[in-house]
Structures are given as C-alpha cells and as structure tokens.
Design an enzyme around this catalytic site. Structure first.
Site, mmCIF file in Angstrom:
data_model
loop_
_atom_site.group_PDB
_atom_site.id
_atom_site.type_symbol
_atom_site.label_atom_id
_atom_site.label_comp_id
_atom_site.label_asym_id
_atom_site.label_seq_id
_atom_site.Cartn_x
_atom_site.Cartn_y
_atom_site.Cartn_z
ATOM 1 N N ASP A 9 2.255 159.782 44.205
ATOM 2 C CA ASP A 9 2.532 158.758 45.219
ATOM 3 C C ASP A 9 3.721 157.900 44.799
ATOM 4 O OD1 ASP A 9 1.810 156.393 47.164
ATOM 5 O OD2 ASP A 9 0.409 157.977 47.704
ATOM 6 N N ASP A 10 3.841 156.753 45.404
ATOM 7 C CA ASP A 10 4.963 155.832 45.246
ATOM 8 C C ASP A 10 5.265 155.537 43.765
ATOM 9 O OD1 ASP A 10 6.842 153.942 45.764
ATOM 10 O OD2 ASP A 10 5.539 152.624 46.917
ATOM 11 N N TRP B 113 4.472 161.176 54.101
ATOM 12 C CA TRP B 113 5.613 160.470 54.720
ATOM 13 C C TRP B 113 5.126 159.091 55.131
ATOM 14 C CZ3 TRP B 113 10.270 163.013 57.048
ATOM 15 C CH2 TRP B 113 11.081 162.105 57.746
ATOM 16 N N ASP B 114 5.494 158.096 54.338
ATOM 17 C CA ASP B 114 4.953 156.746 54.511
ATOM 18 C C ASP B 114 5.944 155.839 55.237
ATOM 19 O OD1 ASP B 114 3.208 154.626 54.191
ATOM 20 O OD2 ASP B 114 3.166 154.710 51.994
ATOM 21 N N ASN C 287 6.114 151.391 55.556
ATOM 22 C CA ASN C 287 5.290 150.243 55.196
ATOM 23 C C ASN C 287 5.738 148.897 55.741
ATOM 24 O OD1 ASN C 287 3.005 151.146 53.487
ATOM 25 N ND2 ASN C 287 4.677 152.186 52.426
ATOM 26 N N CYS D 248 1.810 158.806 57.477
ATOM 27 C CA CYS D 248 1.189 157.613 56.896
ATOM 28 C C CYS D 248 2.056 156.419 57.276
ATOM 29 C CB CYS D 248 1.136 157.766 55.375
ATOM 30 S SG CYS D 248 0.526 156.307 54.518
ATOM 31 N N GLY E 109 1.346 152.698 55.947
ATOM 32 C CA GLY E 109 0.417 151.732 55.381
ATOM 33 C C GLY E 109 -0.993 152.098 55.825
ATOM 34 N N ASP F 128 -0.761 158.667 65.785
ATOM 35 C CA ASP F 128 -0.613 158.912 67.221
ATOM 36 C C ASP F 128 -0.348 160.390 67.461
ATOM 37 O OD1 ASP F 128 2.351 159.330 67.091
ATOM 38 O OD2 ASP F 128 2.338 157.218 66.497
ATOM 39 N N ASP G 51 -5.495 152.605 54.835
ATOM 40 C CA ASP G 51 -5.462 152.237 53.421
ATOM 41 C C ASP G 51 -6.829 151.739 52.959
ATOM 42 O OD1 ASP G 51 -2.960 152.948 52.718
ATOM 43 O OD2 ASP G 51 -2.067 150.956 52.875
ATOM 44 N N GLU H 278 -21.068 162.163 38.019
ATOM 45 C CA GLU H 278 -20.156 162.134 39.174
ATOM 46 C C GLU H 278 -19.173 163.305 39.117
ATOM 47 O OE1 GLU H 278 -20.221 157.365 40.249
ATOM 48 O OE2 GLU H 278 -18.852 158.081 38.705
HETATM 49 C C1 DGJ Z 1 0.875 152.717 51.730
HETATM 50 C C2 DGJ Z 1 0.030 153.953 51.765
HETATM 51 O O1 DGJ Z 1 -0.850 153.921 52.835
HETATM 52 C C3 DGJ Z 1 -0.675 154.091 50.432
HETATM 53 O O2 DGJ Z 1 -1.563 155.159 50.458
HETATM 54 C C4 DGJ Z 1 0.348 154.260 49.356
HETATM 55 O O3 DGJ Z 1 1.043 155.463 49.542
HETATM 56 C C5 DGJ Z 1 1.308 153.084 49.360
HETATM 57 N N1 DGJ Z 1 1.840 152.844 50.658
HETATM 58 C C6 DGJ Z 1 2.415 153.312 48.382
HETATM 59 O O4 DGJ Z 1 3.373 152.347 48.448
#
Ligand code: DGJ
Length: 735
Positions: A370-371, A481-482, A484, A530, A532, A538, A552, A618
């Site tokens: 991720d990021d 593909w985010d 934010n 994605c 946030g 959509d 999130d 677990e």
């Molecule tokens: C928002 C995403 O929804 C999270 O899952 C994560 O990828 C963060 N951004 C990373 O900045």
C-alpha cells in the site's frame, strides 16, 4: 423489445422487458410525453388516455396549442423537460444561447431502432455480451429556434428488466451555445405515491440506507466533490410505501458516472412525481461550438413488481455481466493481504517480508503493498506524483520485491494514487500548473494534497508513462487505485476561462481515459477502485475495476450497515472486504476473529493486519477461512443475494447467497445484541427451492434435512446460545 407505432395523433413508443413496460408518446404537437413505467403491458396497449388535461391557472400554454388552455408544458408528464418556455418544474436541459436568452424546448423529430447496446464516447456504459445483448431506441428531438438536436437513448435488456437512458446534444445551429445543465434523464410518473430510498454517509461510514416519502418538497441527493462521494451514492430507489424485500413496486435508478451528480424526486402541483438524474449542474457550463456534441452518462433503470430483492438481483446480474470487464470479471480473484493497517507508512523490507512470509505460510495468495513505497513518502504530507520506487526503504527494486513475493507462492499488487499531487514533491516543483488550483488563491488541501488536472493530456501522458514503466518492470498483477480528497478550486491552466465550467466533467473523462489506456496496455491487470474506502463506489468505476474497496472502516459490525446499503445496487463480489486487527482501528471495538472473516467473506476477501500479532489459533483459522472463501466463491460471486433481515431487526443481522440453480446456499448471521436469559436466535431463510430437500449444516456437526419450504416458511433456529458479535455461516446443500 422496442415498438414504435404511428397513431392518429402521434407516435407511441413502447419498450418492453420480460416483466416491465415503458411507454411514451410523441403527441400531435411533437412533445414527448411519459405515459407509463411499470408492470408489463400487452403489446397492443396504448395508455394515452391516462392523461387528462385541465385548464390550470398560472400554467400557461404554448402558442402552438392555439386556444387549448388545458395544454400546458407545466403539467404534462414529460420525457424531456425544457427550460424557460412554460415548464416551471426543474429542467433536464438548460441552454444559454448566443443572444443571451436561456431557453430549451425540444420537440420530436424522428426515431431509429438499433440492434445492440449504445456506446458513450469516453464513458462507461452497459455493453453487449453473448449472454445479454441490448437493443436501442434513439429518439431525435430538435430545438427549432436554434437547430440544436437532443438525441435520447433508451437501451432495453429484456431478461434483466433493465432500461437505460442517456442523452446527447448536437449543435447543428450556426452559433455556439452554453449548456448550463444536461441531465441524463427526466421522467414524470403520473400516478405514483412512492418512498425514496437512498444511500448516504461519510468517510468510513458509507452508503447507510435511508427511506422517506416523496412529497412536494424536493428530495435531492448529489455530489459537488468531483467524485460520486462518500456522502451520497449515485443510486436511489422509488417504491411503494409498503414495499419490502418480497413485494411492492420498486424502481431503481443508478448512474454510471464517477463525478458530480444530482438525483431528485419531487411531486408537482398535480401530484406527478418528477424524477431526474445526471451530472450536477452546479459549476457546470459546457461550451458547445457549432458542430459540437455532448453526451451524458448513462442511467440504468430497473423495475420490480416483487420488491427490493428482485430489484437488487436485476442490478447484480446486469452489472456483473454487462458492466464489469476483463480477466477478473469471472476469474477467481486472489485472497490478498494488504499492509496498510498492519504498518501504515512505517514499513521496511524486513517488516514487509515478515508479513509476506507468514501470509504465504497461511495460504494467502497475494501481497498488496500500500501507500508509502515511492518518492519521499513516510507520511501523507509529501511524495504524491513522484512515482519512483524508494529502493532504500524497500531494500530493492519493485522487480526484486515482486519476484521474492512470487517465489513465496504469492502474487504481487501495488497501491497508486494517480490523480493526486503533493506540493512537497518533485512533480509539483516542476509542474505547479498541473495541479488544480485557482491563480492568486490559496488552495484548499485535502489530506494535505492537491488534485492533478486530469483534463490535461500532458498530465495523463505523464501518469501513463510512469505507471506503465512500473507495471511493465515488475511482476504486478493488481493495482489499488486510490483517491483521497474531494476536489475544489476548479481551474485549469490549460483550458482557459471559456471552458472552466467543463473541468469537473473533463476531470472524470480524464480518469476514465487513463484507466482505459492502462487496461488496454495491461489487459490482465486487476484494478481495485478506492477513494478513501468507498468514496467512489459507483457503476462507472465497475467498468474498470471489478472490485472496489468498500470502506476504510473494517469494523465487522459497522460493515454490516455499509455492506447492507451497498448491496441494493452493487454485486457482492465487487465489495473489497478485509479481516483486520482488533480492537478495530476505526471504532475500537473487539469482535471475534471468525466474525470478521464471515463478514468479509461477503465480498472480495482479504486480510489487513500484522499476522505476527495474531495467535496460533487465529492462524489456524486463517487457513480454514481461505478454504471456506474458495468453497463459497461461486455463491458469493455468482449466486443470488438475499437480505434476510433489516438493520433494525431484533437481535441479529442475516443475509444469504443462493446458487442460481438453487442446489446450494449459505446463510450468514451475526448476533448484534445479546441479553441475559436469552431467547433462541432464529432467522427466516429465503431463495431456496421449496420443493427440493436440503441438508442444513450449522457448525459442521449439527445438520438437519428438510424441504426448502420448511426452511423458508419456518426458518432456522441456532441450536446454541450466541454471544454478542458471534457469527455463523449455515450451509444448505441439496440432497
Ligand atoms: C485510503 C485507503 O482507503 C486506504 O486503504 C489506504 O490505501 C490509504 N488511503 C493509504 O493512504
């Protein structure tokens, strides 16, 4: 089926699906009237007589009506509502002409029937497959005074009971015109007193179900955030006041668009319900030069006489088959582990490979980085736009990392936030004019970042090259593909002030263009949308990404509400859903490990936690959960979904998946309330074949054989006391 019949006083158009009919008429004045949308009619039926006109004070009459004071655009049920010429209700299209007048009055000109679905240039829309093929009616309307054409598109999908709408303006006149509003649809429903169901929320709590009656005060939802948004989803339902999952007239409206939108329902003075949907007119003003064209996004409408479940099935089927694309439309998507909630920005080679090693030992199939892997990015104040690998942080190139992950038996996926730019980035230092910001104003920052001007070719070329370079030099099969932030400060250094009202729309077209180019270049790439979490969940995005990170918020109990709301329109297999750590990072709540998995299994399943922090027990459960997810995959991704309870139902929330051939089903139940001296937990099953016999298995060791009728009519009782937040998956296998 589409029929167009010439009548004495106009042309009657009837669109028929297996269970629904949509009828309209171009009348003797060439005004296109909406007559009916509802249960299937007989082929010869003509509902023109439903319209009864009266002289209505302060609702004037067009000159062409001559002395008929009952004929008013202000009261007629219309398919296209114009502006400024006698319909005082909300318009579907508003034009600012060269002479300064604001008027839009479109009247019927001609029609055409096309075999197959229509396409919308640069935008997603339902497409034909060997399983489901559409038919299209195009009605051409004309503004006599300006020679502007409005083409109305109607797509008909018989067995899915789906009718789509879109509209295209073509300037055939001699002057340019400013389009101040162009919605995808208008429909005036004459005799209907409905509720409106819509899905509202916020970051980390998306798509909560709300339902209110439609009255004379307008109910309007929408977004002016540049994306479809967390706050309102671009979808809604109109239904009878007493409609429920199993009965009642229900109409769905779902916009295939990922940007600003508006959707509204309102009763007019005659109690007709005006329904509208399309691009939000706020901050929208499109310059249509001579010869220019502007097409709206598509609205997918569907009707069910049998309540909300049937309506959802119709949407699930058509979106799965005719909207989602690519290799992973049907191919099994790998169970993933994402490092975000495990590490946030604080990771290095060692931490990553620890996660990867443990994940591979437990049977997890893909690592998603991720990021934080690129540029200068150890927090969210910098780095966006600099899509260069931070090899120091990762201890190697992405190729090396990907190959090591592959050697562990896992696939490799990567996070991007292509549309964004940090002011503290090399890209911004080089190209400040690529960011969306208004000259001489301090921009509003969201998560401390700005949006890139996606309407610019050079921006998209840069992103395409950077991303292609990374994707072709490392074994990456998946991209998250985010995006934010919400987008504002609308100004493009490239397009000039004449086009400033086009920027929100062109931003969306730019995003679609970049996604399309990448998918053409990497056809097997699995995109997970994605924003946030679920800020851009959509139907438009589903055309590019067959799964979208739902929220999130990974708390299993909050997810019940989020996934419930999402399920009305969107197929369950499109929901990105993960098992995360407890206490949950968003809510602080602790739920059993099994419940987290049972809830996430109703979606595209994965994990998002530090595996070194979970117990051996677990860990053993993880192996079992992955096997169970695969066992249930056909049900969750291809079966029919049933909401068994509402959110305020008694003490549990339950839902079920039933195979299309009804040979198998899985019921998931989560106990949401517990009491002292508890009553038994009991839930009604739905969707089974009442004449088949099923073995019903609860917790592997308890099973009972009965008919589908028994489970549907009498329900299932859990034979033990369930604790708060405990869950169960109950299987039904035909015997
Ligand atoms: C928002 C995403 O929804 C999270 O899952 C994560 O990828 C963060 N951004 C990373 O900045």
């Amino acid at each position: 089926m589409i029929s167009a019949k010439k009548k004495e006083n106009g042309i009657l158009f009837t669109l028929s699906t297996n269970n629904s009919s949509y009828q309209m008429k171009a009348d003797k004045h060439n005004v296109l009237l909406h007559l009916f949308y509802g249960q299937r009619l007989n082929d010869a039926d003509d509902l023109s007589d439903l319209i009864f006109l009266t002289d209505t004070g302060f609702s004037g009459n067009p000159t062409y009506a001559e002395k008929d004071r009952t004929y008013s655009l202000d009261t007629l049920p219309q398919e296209v509502s114009g502006f400024g010429v006698g319909d005082y209700r909300d318009s579907m299209v508003t034009l600012l002409h060269d002479d300064g007048s604001r008027a839009a009055e479109f009247r019927y000109d001609s029609y055409e029937i096309i075999d197959g679905s229509y396409k919308i240039d640069g935008m997603p829309a339902l497409y034909d497959t060997s399983v489901t093929k559409g038919e299209t009616l195009v009605i051409t309307m004309r503004e006599a005074a300006s020679d502007i054409i409005l083409k109305l598109y109607y797509g008909v999908y018989e067995k899915e009971n789906v009718i789509t709408r879109a509209a295209k303006l073509i300037n055939q006149g001699t002057k340019s015109v400013h389009v101040e509003k162009l919605l995808s649809m208008n429909m005036d429903m004459m005799f209907f007193d409905p509720d409106m169901i819509y899905f509202t929320g916020r970051h980390a709590f998306e798509r909560a179900y709300e339902r209110i009656p439609v009255k004379h005060a307008k109910i309007e939802i929408g977004s002016v955030r540049g994306t479809s948004s967390h706050q309102y989803n671009p979808s809604f339902i109109l239904c009878d006041h007493d409609a429920n999952e199993e009965q009642g007239d229900c109409y769905g409206f779902c916009l295939v668009y990922s940007g600003n939108f508006v959707a509204a329902a309102q009763k007019d003075q005659k109690n007709q319900v005006r329904v509208q949907m399309g691009i939000h007119p706020e901050a929208f003003c499109y310059l249509l030069e001579q010869g220019g064209e502007l097409m709206t996004p598509q609205v997918i409408m569907s009707y069910s006489h049998d309540g909300l479940t049937t309506l959802s099935h119709q949407y699930h089927d058509i979106l799965r088959e005719n909207m989602c694309r690519g290799k992973y439309k049907y191919e099994r998507r790998p169970v993933l582990i994402n490092n975000w909630e495990a590490t946030y920005f604080d990771f290095n080679e060692e931490k990553l490979f620890n996660i990867a090693k443990q994940a591979s030992e437990l049977g997890i199939e893909m690592l998603v980085l991720d990021d934080g892997w690129f540029g200068k990015r150890d927090d969210d104040y910098s780095g966006l736009g600099d899509w260069f690998v931070n090899e120091e942080k990762l201890g190697g190139s992405l190729k090396e990392i990907g190959e090591r992950v592959n050697e562990m038996g896992m696939k490799f996926g990567l996070w991007f936030e292509p549309e964004m730019i940090s002011q503290d980035s090399d890209l911004y230092r080089k190209h400040p004019e690529w960011a969306i910001a208004i000259p001489n104003r301090e921009p509003n920052r969201g998560r401390y970042q700005l949006a890139l001007d996606m309407s610019r070719d050079d921006v998209r070329d840069y992103l395409f090259e950077q991303m292609s370079d990374i994707l072709s030099n490392a074994p990456i099969i998946y991209v998250k593909w985010d995006l934010n932030r919400s987008i504002c400060d609308m100004y493009s250094y490239a397009s000039g002030k004449e086009h400033s009202g086009e920027l929100y729309h062109k931003y969306v077209l730019g995003v679609y263009d970049l996604m399309e180019r990448l998918l053409v270049r990497f056809p097997d790439l699995l995109l997970e949308g994605c924003s946030g979490g679920g800020g851009r969940f959509d139907a438009g995005m589903l055309y590019y990404s067959p799964q979208i990170w739902c929220s999130d918020n990974t708390d299993a109990i909050n997810r019940l509400t989020i996934q419930y709301g999402t399920s009305f329109f969107y197929p369950i297999g499109t929901f990105g859903a993960h098992v995360s750590a407890c206490p949950n990072h968003q809510t602080g709540r602790t739920t059993p490990f099994a419940t987290r998995s049972d809830v996430a299994m109703s979606g595209s399943f994965g994990y998002e936690l530090d595996l070194s922090k979970i117990s051996d027990e677990e860990k053993a459960q993880v192996k079992h959960q992955i096997a169970q997810f695969h066992d249930l995959y056909e049900l969750t991704h291809e079966g029919d979904y049933y909401r068994l309870t509402t959110l305020d139902y008694d003490d549990c929330i339950a839902w079920a998946f039933v195979a299309k051939d009804k040979s198998r089903a899985a019921l998931t139940l989560v106990k949401t309330q517990s009491e002292g001296n508890p009553r038994p937990t009991h839930v009604g099953m739905r969707g089974l074949d009442k004449n088949k016999k099923y073995k019903c298995t609860i917790k592997n060791d308890t099973s009972v054989i009965n008919s589908g009728a028994a489970f549907v009519n009498a329900g299932v009782t859990i034979p033990y006391i369930m604790e708060q937040y405990e869950s169960a998956i109950i299987m039904f296998d035909e015997v």
